[in-house]
Write a protein that holds these residues in place. Structure first.
Motif, mmCIF file in Angstrom:
data_model
loop_
_atom_site.group_PDB
_atom_site.id
_atom_site.type_symbol
_atom_site.label_atom_id
_atom_site.label_comp_id
_atom_site.label_asym_id
_atom_site.label_seq_id
_atom_site.Cartn_x
_atom_site.Cartn_y
_atom_site.Cartn_z
ATOM 1 N N SER A 116 -4.627 9.832 5.837
ATOM 2 C CA SER A 116 -4.892 9.511 4.437
ATOM 3 C C SER A 116 -4.803 8.011 4.186
ATOM 4 C CB SER A 116 -3.886 10.226 3.531
ATOM 5 O OG SER A 116 -4.077 11.616 3.601
ATOM 6 N N ALA A 117 -3.865 7.371 4.827
ATOM 7 C CA ALA A 117 -3.641 5.947 4.599
ATOM 8 C C ALA A 117 -4.673 5.071 5.295
ATOM 9 C CB ALA A 117 -2.241 5.554 5.087
ATOM 10 N N THR A 135 -6.459 0.681 4.241
ATOM 11 C CA THR A 135 -5.514 -0.305 4.758
ATOM 12 C C THR A 135 -6.240 -1.513 5.334
ATOM 13 O OG1 THR A 135 -5.452 0.837 6.902
ATOM 14 C CG2 THR A 135 -3.716 1.392 5.331
ATOM 15 N N ASN A 184 0.837 -1.187 0.000
ATOM 16 C CA ASN A 184 0.000 0.000 0.000
ATOM 17 C C ASN A 184 0.883 1.251 0.000
ATOM 18 O OD1 ASN A 184 -1.585 2.203 0.877
ATOM 19 N ND2 ASN A 184 -3.047 0.812 1.823
ATOM 20 N N ARG A 185 0.809 2.040 -1.064
ATOM 21 C CA ARG A 185 1.661 3.219 -1.211
ATOM 22 C C ARG A 185 1.405 4.241 -0.104
ATOM 23 N NH1 ARG A 185 0.889 8.133 -3.206
ATOM 24 N NH2 ARG A 185 -1.149 7.613 -4.048
ATOM 25 N N LEU A 186 0.140 4.512 0.214
ATOM 26 C CA LEU A 186 -0.166 5.491 1.257
ATOM 27 C C LEU A 186 0.338 5.022 2.622
ATOM 28 C CD1 LEU A 186 -3.761 6.606 0.222
ATOM 29 C CD2 LEU A 186 -1.638 7.901 -0.012
ATOM 30 N N PHE A 187 0.209 3.731 2.870
ATOM 31 C CA PHE A 187 0.719 3.178 4.123
ATOM 32 C C PHE A 187 2.228 3.359 4.211
ATOM 33 C CE2 PHE A 187 2.490 -0.492 6.437
ATOM 34 C CZ PHE A 187 1.935 -0.259 7.680
ATOM 35 N N GLU A 221 -2.576 -3.331 9.047
ATOM 36 C CA GLU A 221 -1.938 -2.042 8.755
ATOM 37 C C GLU A 221 -2.525 -0.931 9.624
ATOM 38 O OE1 GLU A 221 -0.648 -2.550 4.076
ATOM 39 O OE2 GLU A 221 -2.724 -2.040 4.552
ATOM 40 N N GLU A 236 4.064 5.571 2.643
ATOM 41 C CA GLU A 236 4.361 6.994 2.778
ATOM 42 C C GLU A 236 4.159 7.460 4.213
ATOM 43 O OE1 GLU A 236 2.087 9.151 -0.126
ATOM 44 O OE2 GLU A 236 3.180 8.238 -1.790
ATOM 45 N N ALA A 237 3.131 6.960 4.865
ATOM 46 C CA ALA A 237 2.885 7.324 6.267
ATOM 47 C C ALA A 237 4.033 6.846 7.152
ATOM 48 C CB ALA A 237 1.555 6.732 6.739
#
Length: 63
Positions: free
Chosen positions: A37-38, A42, A3-6, A46, A8-9
């Motif tokens: 955002s993430a 998720t 997960n890209r947002l995960f 996550e 990034e967080a």
């Protein structure tokens, strides 16, 4: 890939943990936004990790 947002967080929290001085507050806020955002996109596992990252940020702000 994951997960890209995960991811990034997680990265934003790592950056905030090692920040100091005037940049720290802005980086902590950026990391909190990344977590928010993430969160919706998720898995349950996550989400638990994001909650732990949030706790780390809360500790940074209190020190």
């Amino acid at each position: 890939m994951g997960n890209r947002l995960f991811q990034e967080a997680r990265q934003a929290v790592e950056v905030a943990k090692y920040a100091d001085g005037k940049d720290m507050e802005g980086l902590v806020d950026k990391a909190k936004n990344a977590i928010s955002s993430a969160y919706a996109n998720t898995t349950t596992a996550e989400q638990q990790q994001l909650a732990e990252l949030q706790q780390e940020l809360d500790q940074i702000k209190t020190h």
